[in-house]
Enzyme design. Structure first.
Site, PDB file in Angstrom:
ATOM      1  N   LYS A   1       0.861  -1.194   0.000  1.00 22.02           N
ATOM      2  CA  LYS A   1       0.000   0.000   0.000  1.00 22.02           C
ATOM      3  C   LYS A   1       0.887   1.230   0.000  1.00 22.02           C
ATOM      4  O   LYS A   1       1.708   1.426   0.901  1.00 22.02           O
ATOM      5  CB  LYS A   1      -0.852   0.022   1.271  1.00 22.02           C
ATOM      6  CG  LYS A   1      -2.244  -0.511   1.070  1.00 22.02           C
ATOM      7  CD  LYS A   1      -3.002  -0.495   2.381  1.00 22.02           C
ATOM      8  CE  LYS A   1      -3.855   0.733   2.544  1.00 22.02           C
ATOM      9  NZ  LYS A   1      -4.529   0.749   3.860  1.00 22.02           N
TER      10      LYS A   1
HETATM   11  C1  E4P Z   1      -7.725   2.255   3.905  1.00 24.02           C
HETATM   12  O1  E4P Z   1      -6.888   1.777   3.223  1.00 24.02           O
HETATM   13  C2  E4P Z   1      -7.470   2.973   5.156  1.00 24.02           C
HETATM   14  O2  E4P Z   1      -6.603   2.153   5.906  1.00 24.02           O
HETATM   15  C3  E4P Z   1      -8.688   3.177   6.007  1.00 24.02           C
HETATM   16  O3  E4P Z   1      -9.854   2.695   5.408  1.00 24.02           O
HETATM   17  C4  E4P Z   1      -8.826   4.551   6.562  1.00 24.02           C
HETATM   18  O4  E4P Z   1      -9.970   4.561   7.371  1.00 24.02           O
HETATM   19  P1  E4P Z   1     -10.260   5.643   8.494  1.00 24.02           P
HETATM   20  O5  E4P Z   1     -10.622   6.919   7.812  1.00 24.02           O
HETATM   21  O6  E4P Z   1     -11.402   5.062   9.265  1.00 24.02           O
HETATM   22  O7  E4P Z   1      -9.025   5.759   9.334  1.00 24.02           O
END
Ligand code: E4P
Length: 220
Positions: free
Chosen positions: A86
């Protein structure tokens, strides 16, 4: 639709994959910190729980493309199996995405807030692009509209990228991105449970049990 779990809580992952059709797990540094263990230990634990076939998306932390690529190699070596690096979509991230694709990595472009960020990441070769729906809604933008536009752009240019809609706080957001054509969502276990739950379903099941009890005794 592919459902992924956005958590590093291994006990919850184990419970959910036993029931739901879960394609993988996503984490980010905040999720890893919340678990309270080092990243390699945590992702190894998740891999042991989900097996080799389900996707495991793990974020790098380095600020240069060189560090992102180096970390992605270390993370992939540690967890093996179906691994996605990622990578956040700043300039170093876009450079890293292209380097990683040349090295044969699966890549998820993350921290996406605009349609054009997603388009650049997709053209750079990202397998998934992850727009942050609730964080967009929280700044009076529309996460759903952004997802809808990204889906259109991917179709318009016939790109080989899937939308992994992320950052959800409620069922309606997940529903709206499904209608918008998102290919996948990553959600926390509680939200996953809420997608299925309805009190009338529970009530109907109880009524069926009460009505049929004496007539199904041959199956007991
Ligand atoms: C996605 O890849 C992120 O890790 C995640 O969905 C962010 O979510 P949040 O806004 O609840 O922290």
């Amino acid at each position: 639709m592919l459902y992924l779990l956005d958590t590093a809580e291994v006990e919850a992952i184990e419970k959910m994959i036993d029931i739901y059709p879960i394609s993988g797990v996503t984490t980010n540094p905040t999720i890893i910190a919340r678990r309270g263990n080092k990243v390699i230990d945590t992702i190894k634990e998740i891999r042991a729980c989900i097996g080799e076939e389900r996707m495991l998306h793990v974020q790098t932390l380095g600020e240069t493309s060189e560090d992102m690529v180096r970390e992605a190699n270390m993370l992939r070596d540690a967890v093996k199996g179906n691994f996605y690096a990622k990578i956040p979509v700043n300039e170093q991230g876009i450079k890293a995405i292209q380097l990683l694709k040349k090295d044969g990595f699966n890549v998820t472009a993350t921290a996406i807030f605009t349609q054009q960020q997603a388009l650049i990441a997709s053209v750079a070769g990202a397998d998934f692009v992850a727009p942050y729906v609730n964080r967009l809604d929280n700044i009076s933008s529309s996460g759903i509209n952004v997802v809808e536009d990204i889906v259109k752009l991917i179709k318009n240019y016939d790109l080989n990228t899937k939308v992994l809609a992320a950052s959800f706080k409620n069922v309606e957001q997940v529903h709206q991105v499904s209608l918008a054509g998102a290919h996948s969502v990553t959600i926390n276990p509680e939200l996953c449970t809420n997608l299925l739950y309805h009190p009338l379903t529970q009530e109907s099941i109880i009524d069926f049990i009460l009505d049929g009890y004496s007539y199904y005794d041959e199956l007991r």
